[in-house]
Design an enzyme around this catalytic site. Structure first.
Site, PDB file in Angstrom:
ATOM      1  N   CYS A   1      -7.590   1.140  -0.956  1.00  0.00           N
ATOM      2  CA  CYS A   1      -7.621   2.408  -0.215  1.00  0.00           C
ATOM      3  C   CYS A   1      -7.063   2.176   1.184  1.00  0.00           C
ATOM      4  O   CYS A   1      -6.930   1.056   1.645  1.00  0.00           O
ATOM      5  CB  CYS A   1      -9.054   2.891  -0.111  1.00  0.00           C
ATOM      6  SG  CYS A   1      -9.862   2.996  -1.696  1.00  0.00           S
TER       7      CYS A   1
ATOM      8  N   ARG B   1       0.527   1.722  -0.047  1.00  0.00           N
ATOM      9  CA  ARG B   1      -0.572   0.951  -0.648  1.00  0.00           C
ATOM     10  C   ARG B   1      -0.934   1.500  -2.024  1.00  0.00           C
ATOM     11  O   ARG B   1      -1.704   0.902  -2.744  1.00  0.00           O
ATOM     12  CB  ARG B   1      -1.811   0.993   0.251  1.00  0.00           C
ATOM     13  CG  ARG B   1      -1.668   0.308   1.597  1.00  0.00           C
ATOM     14  CD  ARG B   1      -2.758   0.746   2.544  1.00  0.00           C
ATOM     15  NE  ARG B   1      -4.035   0.153   2.201  1.00  0.00           N
ATOM     16  CZ  ARG B   1      -4.548  -0.924   2.801  1.00  0.00           C
ATOM     17  NH1 ARG B   1      -3.871  -1.511   3.753  1.00  0.00           N
ATOM     18  NH2 ARG B   1      -5.710  -1.430   2.451  1.00  0.00           N
TER      19      ARG B   1
ATOM     20  N   TRP C   1      -7.689   4.693  -3.699  1.00  0.00           N
ATOM     21  CA  TRP C   1      -7.223   3.993  -4.909  1.00  0.00           C
ATOM     22  C   TRP C   1      -8.508   3.831  -5.739  1.00  0.00           C
ATOM     23  O   TRP C   1      -9.348   2.977  -5.446  1.00  0.00           O
ATOM     24  CB  TRP C   1      -6.633   2.644  -4.500  1.00  0.00           C
ATOM     25  CG  TRP C   1      -6.327   1.735  -5.645  1.00  0.00           C
ATOM     26  CD1 TRP C   1      -7.179   0.859  -6.253  1.00  0.00           C
ATOM     27  CD2 TRP C   1      -5.103   1.617  -6.358  1.00  0.00           C
ATOM     28  NE1 TRP C   1      -6.555   0.217  -7.278  1.00  0.00           N
ATOM     29  CE2 TRP C   1      -5.290   0.644  -7.374  1.00  0.00           C
ATOM     30  CE3 TRP C   1      -3.877   2.226  -6.244  1.00  0.00           C
ATOM     31  CZ2 TRP C   1      -4.269   0.287  -8.251  1.00  0.00           C
ATOM     32  CZ3 TRP C   1      -2.866   1.846  -7.120  1.00  0.00           C
ATOM     33  CH2 TRP C   1      -3.070   0.908  -8.106  1.00  0.00           C
TER      34      TRP C   1
ATOM     35  N   GLY D   1     -13.086  -0.774  -0.140  1.00  0.00           N
ATOM     36  CA  GLY D   1     -13.827  -1.949  -0.614  1.00  0.00           C
ATOM     37  C   GLY D   1     -14.688  -1.561  -1.813  1.00  0.00           C
ATOM     38  O   GLY D   1     -14.522  -0.496  -2.391  1.00  0.00           O
TER      39      GLY D   1
ATOM     40  N   LYS E   1      10.061 -14.389 -14.979  1.00  0.00           N
ATOM     41  CA  LYS E   1      10.056 -14.091 -13.535  1.00  0.00           C
ATOM     42  C   LYS E   1      11.395 -14.413 -12.889  1.00  0.00           C
ATOM     43  O   LYS E   1      11.940 -13.632 -12.138  1.00  0.00           O
ATOM     44  CB  LYS E   1       8.939 -14.894 -12.879  1.00  0.00           C
ATOM     45  CG  LYS E   1       8.178 -14.249 -11.778  1.00  0.00           C
ATOM     46  CD  LYS E   1       7.804 -12.796 -12.009  1.00  0.00           C
ATOM     47  CE  LYS E   1       6.701 -12.638 -12.961  1.00  0.00           C
ATOM     48  NZ  LYS E   1       6.542 -11.412 -13.663  1.00  0.00           N
TER      49      LYS E   1
ATOM     50  N   GLU F   1      14.038 -11.998 -13.943  1.00  0.00           N
ATOM     51  CA  GLU F   1      13.838 -10.679 -13.330  1.00  0.00           C
ATOM     52  C   GLU F   1      14.333 -10.614 -11.902  1.00  0.00           C
ATOM     53  O   GLU F   1      14.975  -9.677 -11.489  1.00  0.00           O
ATOM     54  CB  GLU F   1      12.329 -10.397 -13.260  1.00  0.00           C
ATOM     55  CG  GLU F   1      11.717  -9.634 -14.356  1.00  0.00           C
ATOM     56  CD  GLU F   1      10.322  -9.196 -13.937  1.00  0.00           C
ATOM     57  OE1 GLU F   1       9.422 -10.053 -13.885  1.00  0.00           O
ATOM     58  OE2 GLU F   1      10.165  -8.022 -13.643  1.00  0.00           O
TER      59      GLU F   1
ATOM     60  N   LYS G   1       9.176  -0.436 -11.971  1.00  0.00           N
ATOM     61  CA  LYS G   1       7.835  -1.041 -11.910  1.00  0.00           C
ATOM     62  C   LYS G   1       7.027  -0.646 -13.145  1.00  0.00           C
ATOM     63  O   LYS G   1       6.308  -1.449 -13.702  1.00  0.00           O
ATOM     64  CB  LYS G   1       7.093  -0.574 -10.654  1.00  0.00           C
ATOM     65  CG  LYS G   1       5.708  -1.180 -10.485  1.00  0.00           C
ATOM     66  CD  LYS G   1       5.769  -2.683 -10.394  1.00  0.00           C
ATOM     67  CE  LYS G   1       4.401  -3.324 -10.405  1.00  0.00           C
ATOM     68  NZ  LYS G   1       4.495  -4.796 -10.562  1.00  0.00           N
TER      69      LYS G   1
HETATM   70  C1  AGP Z   1       6.886  -8.133 -15.162  1.00  0.00           C
HETATM   71  O1  AGP Z   1       7.198  -8.824 -13.971  1.00  0.00           O
HETATM   72  C2  AGP Z   1       7.661  -6.835 -15.278  1.00  0.00           C
HETATM   73  N1  AGP Z   1       7.484  -6.043 -14.131  1.00  0.00           N
HETATM   74  C3  AGP Z   1       7.389  -6.146 -16.604  1.00  0.00           C
HETATM   75  O2  AGP Z   1       7.638  -7.074 -17.632  1.00  0.00           O
HETATM   76  C4  AGP Z   1       5.956  -5.601 -16.794  1.00  0.00           C
HETATM   77  O3  AGP Z   1       5.053  -6.674 -16.928  1.00  0.00           O
HETATM   78  C5  AGP Z   1       5.933  -4.764 -18.083  1.00  0.00           C
HETATM   79  O4  AGP Z   1       6.851  -3.690 -17.920  1.00  0.00           O
HETATM   80  C6  AGP Z   1       4.534  -4.213 -18.403  1.00  0.00           C
HETATM   81  O5  AGP Z   1       4.113  -3.341 -17.377  1.00  0.00           O
HETATM   82  P1  AGP Z   1       2.582  -2.835 -17.401  1.00  0.00           P
HETATM   83  O6  AGP Z   1       1.720  -4.025 -17.183  1.00  0.00           O
HETATM   84  O7  AGP Z   1       2.497  -1.844 -16.283  1.00  0.00           O
HETATM   85  O8  AGP Z   1       2.341  -2.220 -18.752  1.00  0.00           O
END
Ligand code: AGP
Length: 612
Positions: free
Chosen positions: A2, A27, A75, A102, A489, A492, A607
């Site tokens: 939050c 955030r 949050w 918190g 990683k 990516e 994301k």
């Molecule tokens: C991981 O670094 C990626 N951002 C991607 O593989 C991610 O883990 C995947 O899209 C799953 O996302 P989620 O955990 O929000 O379901």
């Protein structure tokens, strides 16, 4: 996490609070609200959704002499995403209002006591308890707000950054901190206090950091910092020469490195209040009502994507070895096109930090159609997957801004360990074993911090290796999924080709690729498969391949074989993934930086992949 803000000065508080909330939006949040106080009245406004909606509601209060106020972006951790659960929260008399960042761990027992004392609650949150505790202390003792806050804080267990205001005294704000950050900005006869520097920097760069266990009283005449026991603390203000975006990343260059540095706290927050070492049990309130079915489990089907899938793969080893439960882990995108066999007493587990991944959601619906119990491990409270599963475990790690999942991954692995204890103890896991795993698990965040303290070593390795365009990541048993995660990683964020492989598989073909231009990162802790992994390293070296090994502190052997070694502390074999992943997350980050990549927003990636 939050976001909280308080203002006391000569200006209208509402526009300042709204602007400040906007700087805290990064955030992540699901609702926002404020309370402002003038000489003769006060206003509270809340809205679910974006700050812009709150701003629209506030438009009607232009000039009203509200020069003191508090505000919050929520949050959700306890209670659904509703206006009633949005902060500020108030006491029965509607005089005391507070905003809080918190988790109050003992809020349930406090709430029961207050209800017995005729206090009326309107929300499902842990925070509202604090407002009633303050009210009770003021009523019972005829004391001032600051002393009532002291008494209230002595009763609660948990973390807080909180700000309280009493409508009967607009010239006072009381704030307190325990683990959740709190910074005071000192303006000209005005003060702004917040959960981080971003909202303060528009006003002033003169700040004072409030430390854990401290309370600060703010009035138009100045401020006073003290301990909970009312000992005055003198602290010199410092000059914070940051811009807003730096403030949001704190002193980090990217959110990804900030979130890697938060990995120990992510594990702490995911474990908080969920381990009873004495009984050797995991306490998972979110599985309430499903415990009987879980006790009868015959097989666990895990479906997830990307990094979340790999957390499930680590869990597969844990559950099979320590809970004796057969586990099947699938890419969610595959589950829905196969004909998965779900039998009676099978259980389905979706792992998803966003709780919105389309493929994972689709696989969840497949399982629901077969009427088997569905569970979720999710970070975003109130997300679709968290609502669609029968029961679940929230990660409580706050928003992850960088596209690459780092802190949410270690949180998911830690929760898989909790689930292993939880299920294992309903099966044949002894109390002794439950205690052993629980006590080791509680030590992990500190061991993770020890690994993080060596980050500069990884930065040096990254400089050496950043010119390579191909890598093998090799691991066995618990560290095979870690090899896959390390490879994912660096793909990516650094756009480098990397293959994660089970070390026993190399000789069945892939080893043909090895040469001096194709280095291997080998995860080789001193575990039950250490000797096998050593021979894998010899196979690679025999073909001229470079080896960068992740090894256990004190291992004198591996340095004779590998070209570079990074050491991690010893722990239970099933928990090594929580340590071995850190150098790999750091390595991916530093290689990406060295290659000039857009670390937090890698090309082609989102994301949360809400499309199939
Ligand atoms: C991981 O670094 C990626 N951002 C991607 O593989 C991610 O883990 C995947 O899209 C799953 O996302 P989620 O955990 O929000 O379901």
């Amino acid at each position: 996490m939050c976001g909280i803000i308080g203002y006391l000065g000569k200006e209208e508080a509402i526009p300042i609070l709204i602007d400040g909330l906007k700087t805290l939006e990064y955030r992540g949040y699901d609702s926002a609200g404020f309370a402002v106080v003038g000489k003769s009245n006060f206003v509270i406004e809340k809205s679910v959704g974006k700050v812009a909606l709150l701003e629209e509601k506030a438009a009607k209060f232009k000039k009203n002499g509200f020069n003191t106020g508090i505000a919050h972006t929520r949050w959700a951790t306890h209670g659904k995403v509703t206006e009633l659960n949005t902060h500020p929260h108030s006491d029965c008399s509607n005089n005391i209002h507070i905003v809080h960042n918190g988790i109050i761990e003992n809020y349930k027992e406090l709430k029961e006591k207050l209800i017995k004392d005729n206090h009326k609650f309107v929300s499902e949150t842990d925070t509202e308890v604090v407002a009633h505790l303050i009210e009770k202390a003021m009523k019972d003792g005829g004391i001032q707000l600051e002393d009532a806050v002291r008494l209230a804080l002595k009763e609660i267990r948990g973390t807080y950054g909180l700000i309280a205001v009493d409508t009967r005294n607009p010239d006072k704000l009381i704030a307190a901190r325990n683990f959740s950050p709190l910074i005071l900005g000192i303006g000209k006869n005005e003060f702004i206090i917040a959960s981080d520097a971003a909202p303060i920097l528009k006003f002033t760069k003169d700040v004072v950091y409030i430390q854990d266990g401290e309370i600060i009283e703010i009035t138009s005449g100045g401020y006073r910092i003290s301990t909970i026991d009312n000992d005055t603390i003198n602290r010199t203000p410092q000059y914070l020469d940051w811009d807003t975006s730096t403030a949001q990343k704190d002193t980090f260059s990217h959110f990804m490195i900030k979130e890697i540095s938060e990995e120990p706290d992510a594990v702490r927050n995911s474990l908080r209040g969920r381990l009873s070492v004495e009984d050797g049990e995991a306490v998972l309130g979110g599985l309430k009502g499903a415990e009987k079915n879980i006790g009868r489990i015959k097989r666990l089907h895990i479906a997830a994507c990307g990094t979340a899938y790999l957390a499930g793969k680590v869990g597969e080893y844990m559950l099979e070895e320590y809970a004796g439960v057969p586990v099947k882990v699938d890419f969610a995108s595959e589950v829905r096109y196969r004909k998965p066999i779900f039998n009676e007493n099978d259980i389905f587990l979706a792992i998803s930090q966003s709780g919105e991944t389309a493929d994972t959601l689709a696989s969840l619906y497949e399982a629901k159609e077969k009427n088997i119990l569905t569970l979720g491990i999710v970070n975003v409270v109130g997300s679709t997957i968290s609502r669609e599963t029968d029961a679940g475990i929230y990660q409580h790690v706050g928003p992850e801004i960088s596209v690459a999942s780092t802190k949410t991954f270690v949180s998911q692995v830690a929760i898989m360990a909790l689930l292993t204890i939880y299920i294992g103890r309903k099966k044949d896991m002894s109390m002794v074993m439950g205690r052993r795993i629980s006590s080791e698990l509680l030590k992990i965040p500190e061991l993770m911090e020890k690994v993080l303290s060596q980050a500069q070593i990884i930065k040096k390795f990254a400089k050496v290796y950043s010119s390579y365009d191909n890598f093998f990541y090799i691991g066995r048993k618990y560290n095979y999924p870690i090899a896959l995660e390390g490879a994912l990683k660096i793909k990516e964020v650094a756009y480098v080709h990397a293959e994660g492989y089970a070390s026993g598989e190399l000789k069945h073909g892939p080893i043909a690729l090895i040469d001096k231009g194709f280095p291997s990162i080998v995860i080789a802790p001193q575990d039950s498969v250490y000797e096998k992994t050593l021979s894998g390293i010899e196979e690679i070296k025999a073909r001229g391949g470079k080896v960068f090994a992740i090894a256990t502190e004190g291992d004198g052997e591996i340095a004779k074989l590998a070209d570079s070694v990074f050491y991690i502390p010893k722990t239970l074999e099933m928990l090594t993934p929580l340590l071995s992943i850190i150098p790999l997350h750091l390595f991916a980050y530093y290689v990406a930086v060295a290659r000039g990549c857009d670390v937090d927003k890698p090309r082609n990636l989102a994301k949360s992949v809400t499309v199939e």
